[in-house]
Design a protein around this motif. Structure first.
Motif, PDB file in Angstrom:
ATOM      1  N   GLU A  34       0.838  -1.208   0.000  1.00 36.24           N
ATOM      2  CA  GLU A  34       0.000   0.000   0.000  1.00 36.24           C
ATOM      3  C   GLU A  34       0.869   1.253   0.000  1.00 36.24           C
ATOM      4  O   GLU A  34       0.567   2.225  -0.698  1.00 36.24           O
ATOM      5  N   PHE A  35       1.947   1.225   0.779  1.00 39.19           N
ATOM      6  CA  PHE A  35       2.842   2.371   0.803  1.00 39.19           C
ATOM      7  C   PHE A  35       3.459   2.612  -0.567  1.00 39.19           C
ATOM      8  O   PHE A  35       3.544   3.753  -1.032  1.00 39.19           O
ATOM      9  N   LYS A  36       3.878   1.536  -1.236  1.00 39.26           N
ATOM     10  CA  LYS A  36       4.459   1.672  -2.572  1.00 39.26           C
ATOM     11  C   LYS A  36       3.457   2.277  -3.545  1.00 39.26           C
ATOM     12  O   LYS A  36       3.813   3.138  -4.357  1.00 39.26           O
ATOM     13  N   GLN A  65      -5.001   4.624   6.593  1.00 36.75           N
ATOM     14  CA  GLN A  65      -3.653   4.118   6.366  1.00 36.75           C
ATOM     15  C   GLN A  65      -2.740   5.206   5.801  1.00 36.75           C
ATOM     16  O   GLN A  65      -1.580   5.307   6.195  1.00 36.75           O
ATOM     17  N   ILE A  66      -3.263   6.028   4.902  1.00 36.61           N
ATOM     18  CA  ILE A  66      -2.457   7.124   4.343  1.00 36.61           C
ATOM     19  C   ILE A  66      -2.099   8.112   5.447  1.00 36.61           C
ATOM     20  O   ILE A  66      -0.954   8.577   5.534  1.00 36.61           O
ATOM     21  N   ALA A  67      -3.062   8.422   6.310  1.00 40.08           N
ATOM     22  CA  ALA A  67      -2.788   9.309   7.443  1.00 40.08           C
ATOM     23  C   ALA A  67      -1.724   8.713   8.347  1.00 40.08           C
ATOM     24  O   ALA A  67      -0.860   9.424   8.869  1.00 40.08           O
ATOM     25  N   GLU A  68      -1.752   7.401   8.517  1.00 38.52           N
ATOM     26  CA  GLU A  68      -0.735   6.722   9.333  1.00 38.52           C
ATOM     27  C   GLU A  68       0.655   6.859   8.701  1.00 38.52           C
ATOM     28  O   GLU A  68       1.640   7.076   9.399  1.00 38.52           O
ATOM     29  N   PHE A  69       0.731   6.744   7.376  1.00 41.29           N
ATOM     30  CA  PHE A  69       2.005   6.938   6.673  1.00 41.29           C
ATOM     31  C   PHE A  69       2.538   8.346   6.910  1.00 41.29           C
ATOM     32  O   PHE A  69       3.737   8.540   7.119  1.00 41.29           O
ATOM     33  N   ILE A  70       1.649   9.324   6.896  1.00 37.00           N
ATOM     34  CA  ILE A  70       2.061  10.722   7.110  1.00 37.00           C
ATOM     35  C   ILE A  70       2.524  10.907   8.555  1.00 37.00           C
ATOM     36  O   ILE A  70       3.578  11.484   8.818  1.00 37.00           O
ATOM     37  N   ARG A  71       1.730  10.412   9.515  1.00 41.17           N
ATOM     38  CA  ARG A  71       2.093  10.554  10.933  1.00 41.17           C
ATOM     39  C   ARG A  71       3.408   9.857  11.246  1.00 41.17           C
ATOM     40  O   ARG A  71       4.186  10.324  12.072  1.00 41.17           O
ATOM     41  N   ASP A  72       3.660   8.715  10.607  1.00 42.77           N
ATOM     42  CA  ASP A  72       4.903   7.977  10.842  1.00 42.77           C
ATOM     43  C   ASP A  72       6.101   8.623  10.158  1.00 42.77           C
ATOM     44  O   ASP A  72       7.235   8.204  10.371  1.00 42.77           O
ATOM     45  N   GLY A  73       5.864   9.616   9.307  1.00 46.15           N
ATOM     46  CA  GLY A  73       6.956  10.295   8.618  1.00 46.15           C
ATOM     47  C   GLY A  73       7.400   9.582   7.349  1.00 46.15           C
ATOM     48  O   GLY A  73       8.407   9.950   6.755  1.00 46.15           O
ATOM     49  N   ARG A  74       6.652   8.599   6.928  1.00 46.53           N
ATOM     50  CA  ARG A  74       7.009   7.885   5.703  1.00 46.53           C
ATOM     51  C   ARG A  74       6.647   8.707   4.471  1.00 46.53           C
ATOM     52  O   ARG A  74       7.269   8.568   3.429  1.00 46.53           O
ATOM     53  N   ILE A  75       5.608   9.516   4.593  1.00 48.44           N
ATOM     54  CA  ILE A  75       5.241  10.480   3.551  1.00 48.44           C
ATOM     55  C   ILE A  75       5.346  11.851   4.189  1.00 48.44           C
ATOM     56  O   ILE A  75       4.732  12.102   5.228  1.00 48.44           O
ATOM     57  N   ILE A  94      -4.608  18.839   8.886  1.00 47.51           N
ATOM     58  CA  ILE A  94      -3.283  19.087   9.455  1.00 47.51           C
ATOM     59  C   ILE A  94      -2.269  18.175   8.771  1.00 47.51           C
ATOM     60  O   ILE A  94      -2.645  17.220   8.089  1.00 47.51           O
ATOM     61  N   LYS A  95      -0.998  18.453   8.978  1.00 48.60           N
ATOM     62  CA  LYS A  95       0.063  17.682   8.343  1.00 48.60           C
ATOM     63  C   LYS A  95       0.969  16.969   9.345  1.00 48.60           C
ATOM     64  O   LYS A  95       1.820  16.184   8.966  1.00 48.60           O
ATOM     65  N   ARG A  96       0.810  17.275  10.627  1.00 44.81           N
ATOM     66  CA  ARG A  96       1.631  16.650  11.673  1.00 44.81           C
ATOM     67  C   ARG A  96       0.800  16.469  12.925  1.00 44.81           C
ATOM     68  O   ARG A  96      -0.215  17.133  13.103  1.00 44.81           O
ATOM     69  N   GLN A  97       1.266  15.601  13.797  1.00 50.13           N
ATOM     70  CA  GLN A  97       0.682  15.361  15.106  1.00 50.13           C
ATOM     71  C   GLN A  97      -0.710  14.728  14.999  1.00 50.13           C
ATOM     72  O   GLN A  97      -1.067  14.177  13.984  1.00 50.13           O
ATOM     73  N   ILE A  98      -1.484  14.851  16.057  1.00 46.29           N
ATOM     74  CA  ILE A  98      -2.841  14.314  16.077  1.00 46.29           C
ATOM     75  C   ILE A  98      -3.850  15.451  16.166  1.00 46.29           C
ATOM     76  O   ILE A  98      -4.940  15.360  15.637  1.00 46.29           O
ATOM     77  N   LEU A  99      -3.456  16.540  16.830  1.00 44.52           N
ATOM     78  CA  LEU A  99      -4.331  17.693  16.999  1.00 44.52           C
ATOM     79  C   LEU A  99      -3.762  18.904  16.272  1.00 44.52           C
ATOM     80  O   LEU A  99      -2.551  19.064  16.176  1.00 44.52           O
ATOM     81  N   CYS A 100      -4.661  19.775  15.795  1.00 46.05           N
ATOM     82  CA  CYS A 100      -4.202  21.033  15.203  1.00 46.05           C
ATOM     83  C   CYS A 100      -3.684  21.923  16.333  1.00 46.05           C
ATOM     84  O   CYS A 100      -3.915  21.659  17.513  1.00 46.05           O
ATOM     85  N   SER A 101      -3.006  22.998  15.979  1.00 50.56           N
ATOM     86  CA  SER A 101      -2.395  23.854  17.004  1.00 50.56           C
ATOM     87  C   SER A 101      -3.449  24.519  17.890  1.00 50.56           C
ATOM     88  O   SER A 101      -3.239  24.682  19.092  1.00 50.56           O
ATOM     89  N   ASP A 102      -4.609  24.873  17.327  1.00 54.91           N
ATOM     90  CA  ASP A 102      -5.664  25.505  18.127  1.00 54.91           C
ATOM     91  C   ASP A 102      -6.207  24.541  19.189  1.00 54.91           C
ATOM     92  O   ASP A 102      -6.360  24.915  20.359  1.00 54.91           O
TER      93      ASP A 102
END
Length: 141
Positions: A34-36, A65-75, A94-102
């Motif tokens: 899936e990552f490939k 799963q795509i969000a997991e790839f982003i959170r793990d830093g693979r994407i 958002i692009k990082r973490q679990i919560l937005c900055s607000d």
């Protein structure tokens, strides 16, 4: 060297020797495929402005799963203008973490206020008063 431990796969529940992942070999291979798929899709210049929903529909890989790839830093979502996943609290992209900055700031301030209140109560020797809830039970006649 750490001894192998038995664990259940987080996806299928199969018992396996846990070395480096939380998944059995079959599920791990599926995740890598899936990552490939997602990675190859994003390498195409025409797809660089796709959002997570479009990537999911085009690759048949789940949004989760795509969000997991982003959170793990693979994407690295910062390289893609529209790629991100929803905040767990408010749904803002958002692009990082679990919560937005607000939401993070809001939760942090509430936690700080609670901790200060608890510390004050501890220093003054008082105990936190919990509201009493009168439970109502139905009686059979």
């Amino acid at each position: 060297m750490k001894a192998n431990q038995l664990d259940n796969c987080r996806i299928c529940g199969t018992l396996f020797f846990k070395d480096y992942t939380d998944y059995c070999l079959d599920c791990y291979k599926e995740i890598e495929e899936e990552f490939k798929l997602v990675n190859e899709f994003l390498k195409i210049e025409a797809n660089r402005f796709a959002d997570i929903q479009e990537v999911s529909e085009s690759t048949t890989v789940s949004v989760k799963q795509i969000a997991e790839f982003i959170r793990d830093g693979r994407i690295y979502a910062e390289d893609f203008a529209n790629l991100g996943y929803p905040c767990k609290h408010c749904g803002k992209v958002i692009k990082r973490q679990i919560l937005c900055s607000d939401c993070f700031e809001d939760f942090s301030s509430k936690i700080d206020a609670t901790l200060k209140n608890d510390k004050f109560l501890e220093e003054t020797g008082r105990k936190r008063v919990r509201p009493k809830v009168n439970a109502q039970y139905w009686k059979i006649r």
